[in-house]
Design a protein around this motif. Structure first.
Motif, PDB file in Angstrom:
ATOM      1  N   ARG A 172       0.824  -1.210   0.000  1.00  0.00           N
ATOM      2  CA  ARG A 172       0.000   0.000   0.000  1.00  0.00           C
ATOM      3  C   ARG A 172       0.862   1.266   0.000  1.00  0.00           C
ATOM      4  N   LEU A 173       2.043   1.194   0.612  1.00  0.00           N
ATOM      5  CA  LEU A 173       2.920   2.365   0.677  1.00  0.00           C
ATOM      6  C   LEU A 173       3.781   2.526  -0.567  1.00  0.00           C
ATOM      7  N   GLY A 174       3.633   1.638  -1.534  1.00  0.00           N
ATOM      8  CA  GLY A 174       4.285   1.810  -2.819  1.00  0.00           C
ATOM      9  C   GLY A 174       5.711   1.309  -2.916  1.00  0.00           C
ATOM     10  N   PHE A 175       6.147   0.461  -1.998  1.00  0.00           N
ATOM     11  CA  PHE A 175       7.497  -0.087  -2.098  1.00  0.00           C
ATOM     12  C   PHE A 175       7.575  -1.052  -3.283  1.00  0.00           C
ATOM     13  N   ASN A 176       8.746  -1.115  -3.914  1.00  0.00           N
ATOM     14  CA  ASN A 176       8.906  -2.056  -5.016  1.00  0.00           C
ATOM     15  C   ASN A 176       9.057  -3.489  -4.485  1.00  0.00           C
TER      16      ASN A 176
END
Length: 324
Positions: free
Chosen positions: A256-260
């Motif tokens: 959800r926080l957009g980490f790869n």
């Protein structure tokens, strides 16, 4: 030929043998005093070698990824304690009060170093960040764990003294040898790196010594008369629930926080583990000697469960070419 995923490793088998030996032949009297002194020396050597093995270059390489490290630390020192406390109405009836206290202690511990890095590597995650995150967790845990124990482990009868006052003892027994190892790494680092397989026996032998002394004292105090088989079965369920919740939350939040993909793998493996190598010595310092056996029992079972489950996940994720 590789070991089947759900067959216990040699160290886990050694732990089982050590507990059995302490149950049948616990050390007493002057023998116990001598073994305790040897154990303290072994624990100091364990953390000295941890300091000597840790590459500063790897730490610097991963240190700039602060969002990842904050999430790992939040999972380790915030999520786990909250899970242990929030699930108390469900978890506590499954185990004895002493074992539940051990579960709360488990929830306050730092992440592992070696296995977090190894599984991250197998799954093709961000290894430098894993080195930094796991190492930072281990160091910060020296101060945070006793503070959390003082806040959430309410049975002070089992504590040898106020948990806040144990920080000094932990610093002397664990942090000072670690720092000494780091300082001497330029001189002994190459030798340590060449002899990692041999030095692993020092690591494992130190933990086995602590487990033997802890369970000897606990057996002398009647541990197995107070831990029925139903409580041990309940403990397996509790540990499984805690690990599943941690894996699910870290995977969901990191996505959800957009980490790869590589960073999410690192967050899941570093944020869902608890360190046996740090936890057993800390328990010895924080808790009264007669309580340590029951305190570390949940951690020992959690250690094996996390290794088996994360081994499966690491191999599956490492074989994928798409997102986790």
């Amino acid at each position: 030929m590789s070991r089947p995923l759900f067959v216990p490793d040699n160290f886990t088998l050694a732990l089982v043998v050590t507990v059995a030996l302490a149950s049948v032949l616990p050390c007493r009297g002057e023998t116990a005093v001598a073994v305790n002194a040897l154990t303290n020396v072994a624990v100091g050597l364990l953390f000295f070698l941890h300091g000597a093995k840790l590459s500063r270059e790897a730490v610097v390489a991963g240190a700039t990824h602060w969002r990842l490290h904050v999430l790992v630390l939040a999972s380790t020192f915030v999520l786990f304690p909250l899970l242990g406390l929030a699930a108390r109405p469900v978890l506590a009836p499954l185990v004895t009060p002493a074992l539940y206290m051990g579960i709360l202690f488990l929830c306050t511990l730092p992440s592992t170093v070696q296995s977090s890095i190894a599984f991250t590597s197998i799954a093709r995650g961000n290894v430098p960040a894993a080195v930094c995150a796991a190492s930072a967790s281990s160091l910060i845990g020296i101060f945070v764990t006793p503070a959390l124990v003082g806040l959430i482990v309410t049975n002070q009868a089992a504590a040898s003294r106020s948990a806040w006052h144990t920080v000094g003892d932990i610093v002397v027994q664990l942090l000072v040898p670690f720092v000494a190892g780091q300082v001497l790494r330029p001189f002994i680092g190459p030798w340590v790196d060449r002899n990692r397989r041999v030095l692993r026996f020092v690591d494992q032998g130190s933990i086995l010594l602590v487990v033997y002394t802890a369970f000897s004292e606990a057996v002398n105090e009647g541990l197995w008369h107070h831990v029925p088989l139903t409580a041990l079965a309940g403990l397996l369920v509790v540990n499984g629930v805690l690990l599943a919740a941690a894996l699910a939350v870290t995977a969901w939040v990191s996505k959800r926080l957009g980490f790869n993909r590589a960073d999410r793998i690192t967050i899941v493996f570093c944020g869902s583990k608890k360190s046996l190598a740090s936890g057993v010595p800390m328990a010895k310092v924080i808790f009264a000697s007669h309580a340590v056996g029951a305190i570390v029992l949940p951690l020992m079972l959690f250690h094996q469960i996390q290794l088996m489950v994360c081994a499966v996940l690491a191999q599956r994720w490492g074989a994928r070419t798409t997102d986790v």
